[in-house]
Motif scaffolding. Sequence first.
Motif, short mmCIF file in Angstrom:
data_model
loop_
_atom_site.label_atom_id
_atom_site.label_comp_id
_atom_site.label_asym_id
_atom_site.label_seq_id
_atom_site.Cartn_x
_atom_site.Cartn_y
_atom_site.Cartn_z
N PHE A 180 3.45 -55.27 -8.94
CA PHE A 180 4.34 -56.41 -8.78
C PHE A 180 5.52 -56.37 -9.76
CE2 PHE A 180 0.04 -58.16 -7.62
CZ PHE A 180 0.26 -58.11 -6.25
N SER A 181 5.76 -55.23 -10.37
CA SER A 181 6.84 -55.13 -11.36
C SER A 181 8.20 -55.38 -10.72
CB SER A 181 6.83 -53.75 -12.01
OG SER A 181 5.67 -53.58 -12.80
N ALA A 182 9.05 -56.11 -11.44
CA ALA A 182 10.41 -56.35 -10.97
C ALA A 182 11.24 -55.08 -11.15
CB ALA A 182 11.03 -57.49 -11.77
N PRO A 183 12.31 -54.91 -10.34
CA PRO A 183 13.17 -53.73 -10.49
C PRO A 183 13.79 -53.67 -11.88
CG PRO A 183 13.67 -54.94 -8.47
CD PRO A 183 12.76 -55.81 -9.27
N PRO A 184 14.10 -52.46 -12.38
CA PRO A 184 14.73 -52.35 -13.69
C PRO A 184 16.13 -52.95 -13.70
CG PRO A 184 14.75 -50.24 -12.55
CD PRO A 184 13.89 -51.16 -11.73
N THR A 185 16.55 -53.40 -14.84
CA THR A 185 17.90 -53.95 -15.16
C THR A 185 18.15 -55.35 -14.62
OG1 THR A 185 19.16 -53.11 -13.24
CG2 THR A 185 18.82 -51.59 -15.10
N VAL A 186 17.36 -55.81 -13.63
CA VAL A 186 17.67 -57.13 -13.06
C VAL A 186 17.42 -58.23 -14.08
CG1 VAL A 186 17.28 -56.44 -10.67
CG2 VAL A 186 15.37 -57.30 -12.03
N GLY A 187 16.46 -58.02 -15.00
CA GLY A 187 16.20 -59.02 -16.02
C GLY A 187 17.38 -59.19 -16.94
N VAL A 188 18.02 -58.09 -17.28
CA VAL A 188 19.20 -58.16 -18.16
C VAL A 188 20.32 -58.91 -17.48
CG1 VAL A 188 20.93 -56.79 -19.37
CG2 VAL A 188 18.54 -56.01 -19.30
N ALA A 189 20.52 -58.64 -16.18
CA ALA A 189 21.57 -59.33 -15.44
C ALA A 189 21.30 -60.83 -15.38
CB ALA A 189 21.67 -58.75 -14.02
N ALA A 190 20.04 -61.21 -15.15
CA ALA A 190 19.70 -62.63 -15.09
C ALA A 190 19.85 -63.30 -16.45
CB ALA A 190 18.28 -62.81 -14.56
N LEU A 191 19.52 -62.57 -17.52
CA LEU A 191 19.72 -63.13 -18.86
C LEU A 191 21.20 -63.37 -19.13
CD1 LEU A 191 17.23 -61.13 -21.13
CD2 LEU A 191 17.29 -63.61 -20.81
N ALA A 192 22.04 -62.45 -18.67
CA ALA A 192 23.48 -62.63 -18.85
C ALA A 192 23.97 -63.86 -18.09
CB ALA A 192 24.23 -61.39 -18.37
N ALA A 193 23.43 -64.07 -16.88
CA ALA A 193 23.81 -65.25 -16.10
C ALA A 193 23.36 -66.52 -16.79
CB ALA A 193 23.22 -65.17 -14.70
#
Length: 269
Positions: free
Chosen positions: A163-176
Amino acid sequence: MLTRRPDSALPRPLDFTYASNRWAAAGLVVGTLAARALGQSWPGSLRTGLGTFSAWAIGRELDPDNSATALGAMPLAFAASLARPQTASDHPEGPGSLLQALPSFTALSSLRVLTASVGAAASVADSTALGLQAAATALSSGSVGALLPGAALELSHRRHDAFSAPPTVGVAALAAGALPAAGQGSGRHVLSDVLSLAALGLGANLAAPERIRSRCDQTSSKLSDDRVRDARLLSLAALGLGLVRRETLTLAPLAAACLSVGVRRFLEK
């Protein structure tokens, strides 16, 4: 024959064959009507009802084996919502006050992706939706809840499981979520502060490892003990940051859910 996996990790429709779900829906309606009877405007009353309901939904993510803790969080969140000061100088609260309900639902979506309770990994579309929630929360209230989507996605990615989320999407959401607020922050109230402090006071009980028995909604997979614990730890971190930044109001449903789970685990010792 292969079973088709669900397309999204976010939706969990209410199944009214379960008594807990019926009580939760009733809590939304009763919370809204009770707030109206106590003098809040209709937008303010709906905000209170939504906050009451979101405390239940967050509780189900944090304590999937025990529906009673989620129900116990509802009156706590209701009381905190009633006690909040007006967000505008004029009475009653206007439609804009509904935006103050957004952070609790942003927290709910974030924790749902982290626990993987639906039974699917977060897709790119899910990650985009969480990023939009983070940005909307940041721009509308400046709540620390805006940081939860990115943190949840990053923690999910680091689990390296099915169930792991795709890489880098967490960073993008943190920036948002780090976008500067367009107006004033969500603020605080003594009752919301007390809820957060009480939840943190029981943090050791909440954070201790626990064997989870429940299974994902749409697959036969058992919920991950580690993922549920990650969600609890992330929630405690958000409450602590909310106290530091004096933004506990919109985190009250999250605090109510954490407190209810912490009390349950303390009593079971």
